[in-house]
Design an enzyme around this catalytic site. Structure first.
Site, short mmCIF file in Angstrom:
data_model
loop_
_atom_site.label_atom_id
_atom_site.label_comp_id
_atom_site.label_asym_id
_atom_site.label_seq_id
_atom_site.Cartn_x
_atom_site.Cartn_y
_atom_site.Cartn_z
N LYS A 1 0.87 -1.18 0.00
CA LYS A 1 0.00 0.00 0.00
C LYS A 1 0.90 1.22 0.00
O LYS A 1 1.96 1.21 0.64
CB LYS A 1 -0.87 0.03 1.26
N HIS B 1 0.33 5.86 3.68
CA HIS B 1 -0.85 6.65 4.00
C HIS B 1 -0.48 7.79 4.95
O HIS B 1 0.35 7.62 5.83
CB HIS B 1 -1.91 5.74 4.63
N HIS C 1 -0.09 7.31 8.72
CA HIS C 1 1.11 6.76 9.35
C HIS C 1 2.13 7.85 9.70
O HIS C 1 3.16 7.56 10.31
CB HIS C 1 1.77 5.72 8.45
#
Length: 579
Positions: A139, A142, A145
Site C-alpha cells: 500500500k 498513507h 502513518h
C-alpha cells in the site's frame, strides 16, 4: 550551566536542614521567564519537601518558607533568597549566571549542553527498542502513518540524546488475511505492465477492487482464504508474489522516510514471526492457557475471575494465526535477540486494548519483563486535505507542503540568493508539519490547517526555522569577531538575562519529555526561546557595537542558536542555515 547552580543551592539547603544534597536537587526548578520582569532564577516548593519527609508536614507552609528563607544567607553564588506563597526563591549573581551558562559554548561542548544534568540520574540507561511507523506493505504510505513515524522518531532521538542505546524498528504489516485478498485479487485483476510502471498505485487499485468484490462474492472470499493458507504453508508461487510486493514497498517507503529525515536500524515484519507464532500457540497450550471457543477459535481468558467474560482470540477456526499471535512471538523474539531494557510501541489510540492484552498475555506466560513494554498512543489528524481534495498518501502532503512553502518564500528577497530553494522549502514544510503535530498532547485529535501551519509569524515550524536561519546568518556575517573569551559584565541587560534564565530550564524540559514521552514540552520551550531571541535581535545589536560588546553578544546569540538547533534535531527537524 543549570546543574552548577542547582548543586550549589542544594548544598546550601543541605547544610541548613542537615539532609543530603540529593533530597533537594529534583525539587529545585528554574523559574519561567516573565516578559521584561526581573525574577529569581530557581524556586523550591516547601510542599515538595514536606511530601519528601525533609520538612515536617504540619503547620503553615508560608511560615515554613519564610523561616527557612531567613536561615539561608546570600553567598558567592546566591545573591538573594526570598519567600513567597509557599516557595523559596533563589537569585544567583548575575555575572556568574552569564559566565557559567555561556562557558560550554566556548569549549566546543555545544551539542552536550543540558545533557549532563543530575536530573537524569533517575533515568535507567540501557537498550531501548522503539517500534514505530509500521505501515502495511503493498500500500502507498498513507498520511495516517505520519504521526507514528514522527512521534517514534522523536522518542528514539530523545532516548539516544540521553545516552541510551536505541534500536529503531519498523515492524511492517506484511502478513495476514489482507495478503490473501491481495494475492487472490492480483491473480484476478492484476496487470504486470501497470505493476511495473507504478507498483504501489496498481496494488492499491487491485486491493480496492478485490475488497469490493469480496463484499458480495463468497467465491472471492474463499480464494483469499486459500491464498493466505498457501502463504502460511510456504507454497513457492504464493511466497514469490508476496516477496515481490514486500521488496517493492520497502524500496518506495525508504524514499518517503528519506524525505522526512527518518531512518531505521531494522526492517522487521509480521512475516518474520509466523513460525514462532506456532511455538507461542504450543506454549500456551502446554500451560493450559489456550482454550477453544464455541466457534472453534483458540482464545486466552483474560477475565479477572477466569469466567471467560474477557477473551483474546489467537487462532482462527481454520488454524491460521492472527496479528496478536505474531505480536506475542515478535516481543519474545526481540527480548532474546536484543536484550532490551525497555520496548516502546508507537501506534494510534485505537490499539490501546490490543497492547493491554499483549502485555497481559506475556505476563501470564511468565515473561516478567512485559512491565518494561510501553504503548505510546496518539489521536487522529482531522481534515488533512490537498488542493485536489481528500488526501490519502503522504507524498501528496509532502509535495503540497513544499509547493506552498516555496510560494511563500518566493515573496522574500533572500530566496533568490539560495542555492537550492526547493530543498529548503521541503525541509521547512516538513518542520511546519512536525511542529503543528507536536504542539498539543499526543492523545488529542487535532485539526490540520495549512495556512496556520505555514505562517512565518506565530508559533510555527516556519518561525523556528526562520529564527535559526537568522542566528546562523548573524554568526556568518560576523565571522572572525567571535572570541574564545568574553566579558560577562557586558551581558547584564534583562534581555540577555532573560535568554539565559530560559536556558536554565532546558534540562528540566528534556527530563519532563523523557518521563511522559510528549514532545509538546520541548516545542513550547523552543518557541519561547525564539520569541526571546527576536527581542534580543532588536535590543542587542552586534553591528555598530564596540568589539568587546559585539563579542559578548555573539556568544549569547551563538548559544541560543546551538540550543535551538539541538532541540530541533531531537524533535526530528533538520535546521536550515539560510531562508
Amino acid at each position: 550551566m543549570a546543574c552548577f547552580f542547582r548543586r550549589r543551592i542544594a548544598a546550601k539547603l543541605s547544610r541548613a536542614l542537615q539532609q543530603p544534597e540529593e533530597a533537594f536537587i529534583p525539587a529545585l526548578t528554574a523559574v519561567p521567564v516573565m516578559k521584561k520582569q526581573q525574577s529569581a532564577d530557581f524556586k523550591l516548593a516547601v510542599g515538595t519537601l514536606r511530601v519528601g519527609g525533609v520538612l515536617p508536614s504540619g503547620g503553615d507552609v508560608q511560615l515554613q518558607a519564610e523561616t527557612l528563607a531567613t536561615q539561608l544567607k546570600p553567598d558567592s553564588v546566591v545573591e538573594d533568597v526570598s519567600a513567597g506563597r509557599g516557595l523559596i526563591n533563589f537569585k544567583v549573581h548575575r555575572q556568574l549566571l552569564v559566565q557559567k551558562m555561556l562557558e560550554p559554548f566556548g569549549k566546543g561542548e555545544d551539542h552536550r549542553f543540558g545533557l549532563n544534568s543530575e536530573l537524569f540520574n533517575h533515568l535507567k540507561q540501557g537498550t531501548t527498542l522503539v517500534e514505530y511507523s509500521s505501515p502495511n506493505i503493498a500500500k502507498k504510505f498513507h498520511a495516517g502513518h505520519l504521526r507514528s513515524t514522527i512521534i517514534g522518531n522523536f522518542i528514539a532521538n530523545l532516548k539516544q540524546a540521553l545516552g541510551n542505546n536505541v534500536i529503531r524498528m519498523n515492524y511492517l504489516g506484511d502478513w495476514g488475511m489482507q495478503f490473501g485478498l491481495l494475492g487472490a485479487g492480483f491473480g484476478r485483476f492484476g496487470n504486470l505492465e501497470k505493476f511495473k510502471q507504478n507498483p504501489l498505485q496498481h496494488l492499491f487499485e487491485v486491493y480496492v477492487r478485490v475488497n469490493k468484490e469480496a463484499e458480495h462474492n463468497e467465491e472471492m472470499k474463499q480464494a483469499a482464504r486459500d491464498f493466505f493458507r498457501q502463504l502460511e504453508q510456504h507454497e513457492s508461487s504464493a511466497v514469490s508474489l508476496w516477496q515481490q510486493f514486500r521488496e517493492i514497498t520497502v524500496k518506495e517507503y525508504r524514499h518517503v522516510y528519506k524525505r522526512l529525515g527518518v531512518h531505521f536500524d531494522v526492517y522487521s515484519g509480521e512475516s518474520f514471526h509466523q513460525d514462532q507464532a506456532r511455538e507461542v500457540v504450543q506454549q500456551l497450550q502446554s500451560r493450559g492457557l489456550l482454550k477453544t471457543s464455541e466457534k472453534g477459535t483458540g482464545v486466552v481468558d483474560l477475565s479477572p475471575d477466569g469466567d471467560m467474560s474477557s477473551v483474546c482470540t489467537l487462532l482462527r477456526s481454520d488454524g491460521t494465526t492472527l496479528y496478536i499471535t505474531r505480536d506475542i512471538a515478535a516481543a519474545i523474539s526481540r527480548k532474546e535477540k536484543y536484550q532490551f531494557d525497555e520496548m516502546i510501541y508507537v501506534t494510534d489510540k485505537s490499539q490501546e486494548n490490543h497492547f493491554s492484552q499483549l502485555f497481559q498475555i506475556l505476563l501470564n506466560m511468565g515473561h516478567s519483563w512485559s512491565d518494561r513494554c510501553r504503548h505510546v498512543s496518539f489521536g487522529l489528524v482531522r481534515g488533512m486535505k490537498t488542493r485536489t481534495g481528500d488526501v490519502v498518501f503522504l507524498e501528496d502532503v509532502l509535495d503540497e507542503a513544499r509547493a506552498r512553502m516555496l510560494r511563500n518564500m518566493g515573496q522574500s528577497n533572500t530566496t533568490k540568493e539560495m542555492d537550492n530553494p526547493e530543498d529548503t522549502a521541503e525541509t521547512v514544510g516538513i518542520s511546519a508539519l512536525i511542529v503543528q503535530d507536536f504542539k498539543g498532547p499526543l492523545q488529542s485529535d487535532y485539526k490540520f490547517d495549512w495556512d496556520r501551519m505555514l505562517q512565518a509569524q506565530g508559533d510555527t515550524g516556519v518561525f523556528l526555522q526562520y529564527t535559526h536561519a537568522r542566528l546562523r546568518s548573524l554568526i556568518r556575517r560576523n565571522e572572525g569577531a567571535e572570541a574564545a573569551t568574553f566579558d560577562p559584565s557586558l551581558l547584564l541587560e534583562q534581555t540577555s538575562i532573560g535568554i539565559l534564565q530560559h536556558l536554565l530550564r532546558y534540562d528540566e524540559v528534556l527530563n519532563q519529555s523523557a518521563q511522559d514521552l510528549q514532545p509538546k514540552h520541548l516545542i513550547s520551550f523552543l518557541l519561547k526561546l525564539c520569541h526571546l531571541v527576536a527581542s534580543a535581535h532588536r535590543e542587542l545589536p552586534v553591528k555598530g557595537s564596540s568589539q568587546d560588546v559585539a563579542q559578548a553578544r555573539l556568544r549569547l546569540f551563538s548559544a541560543a542558536g546551538s540550543v535551538l538547533s539541538n532541540g530541533m534535531r531531537i524533535l526530528g527537524i533538520t535546521p536550515v542555515h539560510k531562508m
